[in-house]
Design an enzyme around this catalytic site. Structure first.
Site, PDB file in Angstrom:
ATOM      1  CE1 TYR A 101      44.182  42.539  47.742  1.00 18.68           C
ATOM      2  CE2 TYR A 101      46.475  43.229  47.751  1.00 18.68           C
ATOM      3  CZ  TYR A 101      45.512  42.280  48.011  1.00 18.68           C
ATOM      4  OH  TYR A 101      45.877  41.070  48.544  1.00 18.68           O
ATOM      5  CD  GLU A 189      43.132  40.128  50.034  1.00 19.31           C
ATOM      6  OE1 GLU A 189      43.864  39.430  49.333  1.00 19.31           O
ATOM      7  OE2 GLU A 189      41.898  39.944  50.109  1.00 19.31           O
TER       8      GLU A 189
END
Ligand code: GDP
Ligand code: MN
Length: 384
Positions: A101, A189
């Site tokens: 991530y 993101e």
């Protein structure tokens, strides 16, 4: 403003962030033809403004053309968290070795930007934060200095990333920061940032939220806003007119238009309308410096919904003078394309003058929000 994964990926690739080639399909035929072009296998991904599409069945790998047909048909008829899927992204499917991530957002407490990295990619970061917070590393970035190498190294080195991949990830992180700043994002993101079996590091998913307050200087991005996704037609139009307008959801929408100066005051006015037995049609904040032009544009805008049968205006005369607002309202009323009862609650500077100005006119004065709400409900009729 949220944008779709495929749009975010297009922006990412402009910043040299590696993504996999893909295109959007609106129906099964298009999905098949794109799959034919890229070659099997492909991944079919619902394009809706919510996360967790994978879990909801909105992401499927297709190994055959029959799979493409079945899955794209299925996904295109789905609703994910209440949002209908109108298009799917068809992208080349790949074998994933690891998922990480990488994200950037605003850290309001620190008043800085924050870079977030986690070795637990592919699942919601909120879930990781709740169950295994030790897998998340963060570093604050001061936008005035920009991102510095040692900060990025600090972010990545503590985690168990293969040494030979660290360089690639750092490069992507630098690009992501560039992109975040350039597009005035409030969130950028990549989840998952995937290491493929081929060794390549790519952004398999892309999420970008653009700061609404910066859209005036991002005209290209503003065009990506889609009516029907998170705005209805009147809301989209209001945005162009620079009005802070929210149309109530269909099932909760009444016939009383509401406007005032200050978001809190308008929300309170809506509550009072409901308490008095009415149902508000909208929220409209005309802001602190309500000029006659803005007041008139706002009235006109509220009336565009034919359902509106009356309007309650609530103005606190702190910065604006009540008499000036009253004058503006009287002029605007004459020009309105459609006349409905209007109740005005005004308090503050020159409130007496305003009351005098309104006497004997079709505009009805009220001295408190509660009184104003009761009067407009009386005129329009009870709705709840
Ligand atoms: P989200 O669930 O809305 O966050 O959608 P993502 O784009 O993150 O996809 C969810 C998961 O689907 C990823 O974590 C991957 O495991 C998987 N996935 C996405 N694209 C591919 C692909 O090209 N190949 C394979 N094998 N899996 C994929
Ligand atoms: Mn994701």
């Amino acid at each position: 403003m949220k944008i779709h994964e495929y749009q975010a990926k297009e922006l990412f690739s402009q910043f040299d962030i590696p993504i996999l080639p893909g295109r959007v399909a609106f129906n099964v035929e298009e999905a098949l033809s794109i799959a034919g072009e890229f070659g099997l296998p492909v991944v079919i991904k619902a394009q809706v403004h919510v996360g967790g599409r994978g879990k909801a069945g909105g992401i499927k790998v297709a190994k055959t053309f029959q799979d493409v047909e079945v899955h794209s048909k299925n996904i295109l008829s789905m609703e994910i968290k209440g949002l209908p899927v109108k298009k799917v992204l068809i992208a080349k499917a790949v074998d994933i070795r690891e998922e990480y991530y990488l994200g950037l957002t605003l850290d309001r407490d620190a008043r800085l930007i924050v870079f977030i990295f986690s070795t637990a990619g592919g699942i919601d970061i909120e879930e990781v934060a709740a169950t295994s917070p030790e897998k998340i590393t963060r570093v604050n970035i001061d936008p005035l200095f920009g991102v510095m190498d040692f900060q990025l190294k600090k972010l990545i080195y503590d985690s168990r990333v293969d040494n030979d991949k660290i360089k690639d990830i750092l490069k992507i992180a630098r690009k992501l920061y560039e992109c975040y700043i350039a597009v005035d994002a409030s969130l950028a993101e990549i989840n998952p940032l995937a290491i493929l079996t081929s060794g390549e590091v790519v952004a398999l998913d892309a999420k970008l939220i653009i700061d609404d307050n910066a859209l005036y200087r991002q005209p290209k991005l503003e065009q990506l806003r889609e009516i029907g996704d998170d705005l209805d037609e009147l809301e989209a139009e209001a945005q162009k007119l620079h009005l802070a307008y929210v149309h109530m959801p269909k099932d909760k929408r009444g016939s009383i238009g509401v406007m005032g100066n200050g978001a809190g005051l308008v929300m309170n006015t809506m509550d009072e309308v409901t308490r008095a037995g009415g149902m508000p049609n909208n929220f409209l904040d005309i802001g602190g410096t309500a000029t006659p032009e803005v007041v008139e544009a706002s009235l006109n805008h509220i009336l565009k919904d034919e359902v509106v049968q009356g309007i309650l205006i609530n103005v606190f005369g702190g910065i604006v003078r009540c008499d000036i607002v009253a004058e503006g309202l009287l002029k605007a009323y004459e020009r309105l394309p459609r006349k409905v009862p209007i109740v005005i609650r005004m308090t503050g500077t020159n409130e007496d003058l305003a009351r005098e100005l309104l006497e004997g006119t079709p505009l009805i004065y009220a001295s408190s929000t509660e009184e104003g709400a009761c009067k407009i409900v009386e005129l329009v009729g009870r709705q709840n």
